[in-house]
Scaffold this active site. Structure first.
Site, PDB file in Angstrom:
ATOM      1  N   LYS A 170       0.875  -1.166   0.000  1.00  0.00           N
ATOM      2  CA  LYS A 170       0.000   0.000   0.000  1.00  0.00           C
ATOM      3  C   LYS A 170       0.913   1.217   0.000  1.00  0.00           C
ATOM      4  O   LYS A 170       1.483   1.584   1.013  1.00  0.00           O
ATOM      5  CB  LYS A 170      -0.897   0.009   1.241  1.00  0.00           C
ATOM      6  CG  LYS A 170      -2.200   0.832   1.085  1.00  0.00           C
ATOM      7  CD  LYS A 170      -2.014   2.292   0.781  1.00  0.00           C
ATOM      8  CE  LYS A 170      -1.591   3.070   2.007  1.00  0.00           C
ATOM      9  NZ  LYS A 170      -1.514   4.557   1.721  1.00  0.00           N
ATOM     10  N   GLU A 245      10.211   1.906  10.441  1.00  0.00           N
ATOM     11  CA  GLU A 245      11.208   2.964  10.231  1.00  0.00           C
ATOM     12  C   GLU A 245      10.455   4.270  10.366  1.00  0.00           C
ATOM     13  O   GLU A 245       9.657   4.630   9.511  1.00  0.00           O
ATOM     14  CB  GLU A 245      11.873   2.809   8.865  1.00  0.00           C
ATOM     15  CG  GLU A 245      13.171   3.584   8.731  1.00  0.00           C
ATOM     16  CD  GLU A 245      12.964   4.932   8.062  1.00  0.00           C
ATOM     17  OE1 GLU A 245      12.901   5.943   8.817  1.00  0.00           O
ATOM     18  OE2 GLU A 245      12.866   4.981   6.840  1.00  0.00           O
ATOM     19  N   CYS A 279      13.826  11.598   6.499  1.00  0.00           N
ATOM     20  CA  CYS A 279      13.704  11.313   7.930  1.00  0.00           C
ATOM     21  C   CYS A 279      15.049  11.295   8.630  1.00  0.00           C
ATOM     22  O   CYS A 279      15.128  11.531   9.834  1.00  0.00           O
ATOM     23  CB  CYS A 279      12.970   9.996   8.151  1.00  0.00           C
ATOM     24  SG  CYS A 279      13.623   8.624   7.206  1.00  0.00           S
ATOM     25  N   GLU A 369      10.130  16.685  14.592  1.00  0.00           N
ATOM     26  CA  GLU A 369      10.479  16.496  13.190  1.00  0.00           C
ATOM     27  C   GLU A 369       9.653  17.443  12.321  1.00  0.00           C
ATOM     28  O   GLU A 369       8.422  17.410  12.344  1.00  0.00           O
ATOM     29  CB  GLU A 369      10.226  15.048  12.774  1.00  0.00           C
ATOM     30  CG  GLU A 369      10.676  14.733  11.371  1.00  0.00           C
ATOM     31  CD  GLU A 369      10.531  13.268  11.014  1.00  0.00           C
ATOM     32  OE1 GLU A 369      11.446  12.698  10.429  1.00  0.00           O
ATOM     33  OE2 GLU A 369       9.466  12.698  11.337  1.00  0.00           O
TER      34      GLU A 369
END
Length: 462
Positions: A170, A245, A279, A369
């Site tokens: 997906k 992750e 990231c 973040e």
């Protein structure tokens, strides 16, 4: 490429049961460039059933043959590298040279690495009076993000196939076109029907259905820590394996002995690449107090050169998110030395390359973040202070250390609570494990460690 109006199921493109449609928007000009199906739980169920049916045959396939299919997949991707780059540029907005050098080239290298590993990995070994086998985990539900859309697909699908698992993918709804291209490549490479299946759809619908499906043995997810924690909770309730992750807030530590100009310039380039949507980007630059003012000047000058060299962020929501963080930084007392919250263009989801000075470790921009082209410079007093700041977040995905010698940098890097550290600008290695400590995830991707995520062990005693 031409978008498919179906999902890839059991070796063919089929009409989706879900009636919804996802519009794919070019973030550079905000125009709709394609429409793909928004698959639903019924589509996910059909894909999982196809993967479950194909599992016994693929798991029993000799590793050499699995390696041959992966090598063929690598070759198809290599033959279509220009189309891959153009597709990623269209749906993600990254400049074409970056799409060619990274978004197309890296997945080809990773696919090739797993073709070699599938052929050479020891799937069984003798341990005393036992034989230990490494067998596929089973059906893998892979949920991938938009920031490195093809790399993240290959980093999950290639080791899963090498291990003998079957897959339902997906992909992120912002970047489904390169996922469809990948499905075409899998088909052309001769991977048997049902071994790989693709369902495009929305995260809360198709993604959730895949993560919750009882026929999935392992969920491999890359994305936000918030979503990853929910997936882990769901998987934990079913005693199901996960590989996660997740987010990062990586520190770029410049020790006093380092080449300051090189460290700063490479650090700025790292944050600005892919419009900051990485990231593992080193978004916190830590500089000793004696070199801090010079580093601020160097960083501001370097960021100023990126004005027209970076692409937009992926969508309007992401643009608003990044700009809100910039505004938060100003409100909390950080000093803007480059960029700012104002949109640099009237059209497209662009964000100005931004650098903050006088950032303190407790500020929001130093802890959360941002996922945009925003760099924070923090001052430290000594190495212990630098280590405290570097380790002082909930994340631990990546980082960097610069010093006069590699040995000095390594001593510091070994004390960082993070899964991967670049030493004096170390290069990307597709065979090295990638993954995080703390809330940056569970498990590893790439190389033998990435392959191990999709294997389980069985021992026979004699």
């Amino acid at each position: 490429m031409k978008a498919h109006d179906g999902i890839y199921l059991d070796g063919a493109w089929r009409t989706a049961a879900g009636q919804g449609v996802i519009e794919v928007v070019d973030p550079a000009d905000e125009q709709v460039i394609a429409r793909v199906p928004a698959g639903d739980a019924e589509d996910v169920d059909a894909a999982v059933r196809a993967a479950r049916a194909a599992l016994p045959g693929w798991a029993a396939t000799a590793p050499a043959e699995r390696a041959a299919r992966l090598a063929a997949l690598r070759d198809v991707l290599a033959a279509r590298k220009d189309e891959i780059a153009e597709t990623v540029t269209a749906e993600l907005g990254s400049p074409l040279p970056f799409s060619q050098a990274v978004h197309a080239a890296v997945p080809i290298a990773v696919a090739g690495s797993y073709a070699e590993l599938a052929a050479t990995h020891a799937f069984e070994e003798k341990v005393g009076n036992s034989t230990v086998y490494q067998e596929p985990v089973g059906v893998v539900g892979a949920i991938t993000p938009w920031n490195y859309p093809l790399h993240q697909i290959v980093a999950k699908v290639a080791p899963a196939l090498a291990a003998g698992c079957t897959v339902v993918l997906k992909p992120a709804e912002d970047t489904p076109l390169v996922a469809q291209l990948f499905a075409e490549a899998v088909h052309e490479a001769g991977v048997p029907a049902g071994v790989f299946n693709l369902v495009t759809g929305l995260g809360p619908v198709a993604g959730q259905a895949l993560a919750e499906h009882p026929g999935v043995d392992l969920v491999s997810f890359t994305g936000s820590t918030a979503v990853g924690s929910r997936i882990a909770a769901t998987a934990g309730a079913a005693v199901k394996k996960v590989a996660l992750e997740l987010g990062g807030k990586s520190a770029n530590v410049i020790l006093p002995s380092a080449d300051l100009a090189r460290a700063v310039n490479v650090g700025v380039a790292n944050v600005m690449s892919n419009s900051g949507q990485t990231c593992s980007a080193w978004t916190r630059m830590l500089v000793h107090r004696d070199h801090y003012d010079e580093a601020v000047e160097l960083a501001a000058a370097a960021a100023g050169k990126y004005g027209d060299r970076i692409g937009p962020v992926v969508n309007a929501k992401q643009q608003a998110r990044v700009r809100s963080y910039i505004e938060k930084g100003v409100a909390e007392g950080a000093r803007l030395v480059a960029g700012g919250p104002e949109a640099p263009r009237e059209q497209g989801y662009f964000v100005s390359p931004t650098v903050f000075a006088d950032v303190t470790p407790d500020m929001t921009i130093a802890q959360e973040e941002i996922f945009g082209p925003v760099l924070s410079l923090l001052r430290y007093e000594d190495e212990e202070d630098a280590l405290r700041i570097a380790n002082g977040t909930v994340y631990g995905l990546a980082g960097a250390v610069w010093a006069g010698t590699e040995a000095e940098a390594v001593v510091f890097a070994r004390r960082m609570d993070t899964g991967q550290v670049d030493i004096n600008g170390g290069r990307f290695n597709p065979l090295a494990p990638f993954g995080g400590y703390k809330q940056s995830g569970v498990g590893r991707e790439l190389g033998t460690h990435g392959l191990a995520e999709f294997l389980q062990t069985k021992s026979l005693q004699f």
